[in-house]
Motif scaffolding. Structure first.
Motif, PDB file in Angstrom:
ATOM      1  N   GLU A 149       0.835  -1.206   0.000  1.00 33.36           N
ATOM      2  CA  GLU A 149       0.000   0.000   0.000  1.00 33.36           C
ATOM      3  C   GLU A 149       0.869   1.255   0.000  1.00 33.36           C
ATOM      4  O   GLU A 149       0.545   2.252  -0.665  1.00 33.36           O
ATOM      5  CB  GLU A 149      -0.923  -0.017   1.224  1.00 33.36           C
ATOM      6  CG  GLU A 149      -1.855   1.190   1.329  1.00 33.36           C
ATOM      7  CD  GLU A 149      -2.789   1.325   0.135  1.00 33.36           C
ATOM      8  OE1 GLU A 149      -3.202   2.469  -0.162  1.00 33.36           O
ATOM      9  OE2 GLU A 149      -3.104   0.304  -0.516  1.00 33.36           O
ATOM     10  N   HIS A 150       1.974   1.219   0.713  1.00 41.50           N
ATOM     11  CA  HIS A 150       2.911   2.354   0.757  1.00 41.50           C
ATOM     12  C   HIS A 150       3.413   2.702  -0.646  1.00 41.50           C
ATOM     13  O   HIS A 150       3.470   3.872  -1.019  1.00 41.50           O
ATOM     14  CB  HIS A 150       4.090   1.998   1.664  1.00 41.50           C
ATOM     15  CG  HIS A 150       5.244   2.946   1.560  1.00 41.50           C
ATOM     16  ND1 HIS A 150       5.221   4.216   2.103  1.00 41.50           N
ATOM     17  CD2 HIS A 150       6.464   2.824   0.949  1.00 41.50           C
ATOM     18  CE1 HIS A 150       6.376   4.831   1.849  1.00 41.50           C
ATOM     19  NE2 HIS A 150       7.137   4.000   1.156  1.00 41.50           N
ATOM     20  N   GLY A 156       2.833   5.595  -6.884  1.00 43.86           N
ATOM     21  CA  GLY A 156       1.826   5.396  -7.915  1.00 43.86           C
ATOM     22  C   GLY A 156       1.721   3.970  -8.410  1.00 43.86           C
ATOM     23  O   GLY A 156       1.326   3.728  -9.550  1.00 43.86           O
ATOM     24  N   GLY A 157       2.058   3.012  -7.554  1.00 46.45           N
ATOM     25  CA  GLY A 157       1.938   1.612  -7.950  1.00 46.45           C
ATOM     26  C   GLY A 157       3.092   1.091  -8.775  1.00 46.45           C
ATOM     27  O   GLY A 157       2.992   0.013  -9.358  1.00 46.45           O
ATOM     28  N   VAL A 158       4.193   1.836  -8.841  1.00 47.74           N
ATOM     29  CA  VAL A 158       5.399   1.372  -9.542  1.00 47.74           C
ATOM     30  C   VAL A 158       6.280   0.654  -8.522  1.00 47.74           C
ATOM     31  O   VAL A 158       6.688   1.252  -7.521  1.00 47.74           O
ATOM     32  CB  VAL A 158       6.167   2.543 -10.193  1.00 47.74           C
ATOM     33  CG1 VAL A 158       7.432   2.033 -10.872  1.00 47.74           C
ATOM     34  CG2 VAL A 158       5.266   3.265 -11.191  1.00 47.74           C
ATOM     35  N   PHE A 159       6.592  -0.598  -8.815  1.00 50.14           N
ATOM     36  CA  PHE A 159       7.314  -1.408  -7.844  1.00 50.14           C
ATOM     37  C   PHE A 159       8.683  -1.814  -8.365  1.00 50.14           C
ATOM     38  O   PHE A 159       8.784  -2.457  -9.410  1.00 50.14           O
ATOM     39  CB  PHE A 159       6.514  -2.670  -7.521  1.00 50.14           C
ATOM     40  CG  PHE A 159       5.266  -2.411  -6.745  1.00 50.14           C
ATOM     41  CD1 PHE A 159       5.252  -2.520  -5.369  1.00 50.14           C
ATOM     42  CD2 PHE A 159       4.102  -2.026  -7.399  1.00 50.14           C
ATOM     43  CE1 PHE A 159       4.097  -2.277  -4.645  1.00 50.14           C
ATOM     44  CE2 PHE A 159       2.950  -1.774  -6.687  1.00 50.14           C
ATOM     45  CZ  PHE A 159       2.932  -1.895  -5.307  1.00 50.14           C
ATOM     46  N   PRO A 160       9.747  -1.472  -7.644  1.00 47.70           N
ATOM     47  CA  PRO A 160      11.065  -1.999  -8.012  1.00 47.70           C
ATOM     48  C   PRO A 160      11.098  -3.495  -7.735  1.00 47.70           C
ATOM     49  O   PRO A 160      10.318  -4.012  -6.929  1.00 47.70           O
ATOM     50  CB  PRO A 160      12.021  -1.231  -7.091  1.00 47.70           C
ATOM     51  CG  PRO A 160      11.184  -0.869  -5.906  1.00 47.70           C
ATOM     52  CD  PRO A 160       9.805  -0.621  -6.442  1.00 47.70           C
ATOM     53  N   ILE A 161      11.991  -4.186  -8.375  1.00 48.56           N
ATOM     54  CA  ILE A 161      12.039  -5.645  -8.276  1.00 48.56           C
ATOM     55  C   ILE A 161      12.218  -6.111  -6.836  1.00 48.56           C
ATOM     56  O   ILE A 161      11.652  -7.133  -6.442  1.00 48.56           O
ATOM     57  CB  ILE A 161      13.181  -6.212  -9.176  1.00 48.56           C
ATOM     58  CG1 ILE A 161      13.190  -7.745  -9.139  1.00 48.56           C
ATOM     59  CG2 ILE A 161      14.536  -5.643  -8.790  1.00 48.56           C
ATOM     60  CD1 ILE A 161      11.984  -8.408  -9.709  1.00 48.56           C
TER      61      ILE A 161
END
Length: 300
Positions: A149-150, A156-161
């Motif tokens: 959620e953080h 903005g929902g961009v997630f690093p691997i």
């Protein structure tokens, strides 16, 4: 409720007492009928009976061999349960290590979000499928995992691997690694495990399946591995890759020296406790199994 006309006729359900009597009629020695009923109230008859398959009369599969007892079956059941718990602990350690190695090397070689680029993978179709699976896992974890959620709120929902990898399963890791470009697979295999990547691919697939069996309380005793691990020639000449010992062998190879020492000690204690009950052929343990594991340990 009405049944379909073509539904085959099922056997009627039996009571716990009737199940014990059925064992007796099939010539299984039941030491204490009341205790046996209590066990079957906690462990499904169908599940429990699987541990008696190796105790059957070879000339009449509807009966148990001379000397077979309810206690024998219970001991096999308990051994199998404790073996699953032991393997789950080791597999957790291995899975978390692989998450770390894959995410670290992927991030440094192709960037924090490079895992979303098809050019970094061998098969575009598999890559597209893996992204759909990963996005679904992330979405599913949003309500239960604060760190997910953080990242939705802050990035903005961009997630690093290194964040995305934490919601994946062992099975996902196996498929993700298999589809990486060859240079990156080679690098990970050599850097952390000092073996050719083809072996890591095979081992991950095997251990992913074993992990699922353990997590869902499946049987390991007297079962063949669904995915047989690739072994080096010298190893293949000393042990079979069909039974659970092959998985135990590669688990020891993938653990660190400290982790491996603890694993061997715990396994040896478990085997020693049940060695009068188990048939080593049904778990694939060769006569020199301790020596094989100790050799791996000394080479680390």
């Amino acid at each position: 409720m009405t049944l379909e006309k073509n539904t085959p006729k099922m056997k009627p359900p039996t009571t716990f007492k009737e199940q014990v009597e059925l064992y007796k009629r099939r010539k299984l020695h039941v030491e204490n009928s009341e205790n046996a009923e209590n066990i079957l109230q906690r462990v499904n008859y169908y599940r429990f009976s699987a541990y008696g398959l190796t105790l059957k009369n070879p000339h009449n599969k509807d009966e148990y061999a001379n000397g077979a007892s309810f206690h024998n079956m219970l001991s096999l059941y308990e051994f199998d349960r404790r073996l699953r718990l032991l393997l789950l602990g080791a597999l957790e350690t291995i899975e978390i290590a692989f998450r770390t190695h894959i995410s670290y090397e992927t991030a440094h070689k192709i960037g924090p979000t490079g895992y979303r680029e098809k050019e970094c993978f061998q098969n575009e179709t598999y890559h597209r499928q893996s992204l759909r699976e990963l996005d679904a896992l992330i979405k599913k974890s949003r309500k239960s995992e604060l760190f997910i959620e953080h990242h939705f709120q802050k990035y903005g929902g961009v997630f690093p691997i290194w964040v995305a990898i934490e919601v994946t399963s062992f099975g996902f890791l196996s498929k993700f690694y298999r589809n990486l470009h060859e240079d990156l697979k080679k690098h990970i295999a050599r850097t952390y495990y000092n073996v050719p990547y083809k072996y890591i691919e095979s081992w991950l697939q095997t251990l992913s399946n074993v992990r699922n069996i353990c997590a869902h309380y499946g049987r390991l005793y007297n079962k063949y591995l669904t995915f047989k691990p690739k072994l080096f020639k010298e190893e293949a000449s000393q042990l079979s890759n069909k039974r659970i010992f092959a998985a135990i062998y590669i688990i020891e190879r993938l653990l660190t020296k400290t982790e491996g020492r603890r694993f061997i000690t715990d396994l040896d204690a478990l085997i020693s406790e049940y060695e009068d009950t188990i048939d080593f052929a049904h778990i694939g343990f060769p006569p020199n199994w301790q020596e094989l594991l100790e050799t791996i340990y000394r080479q680390k």
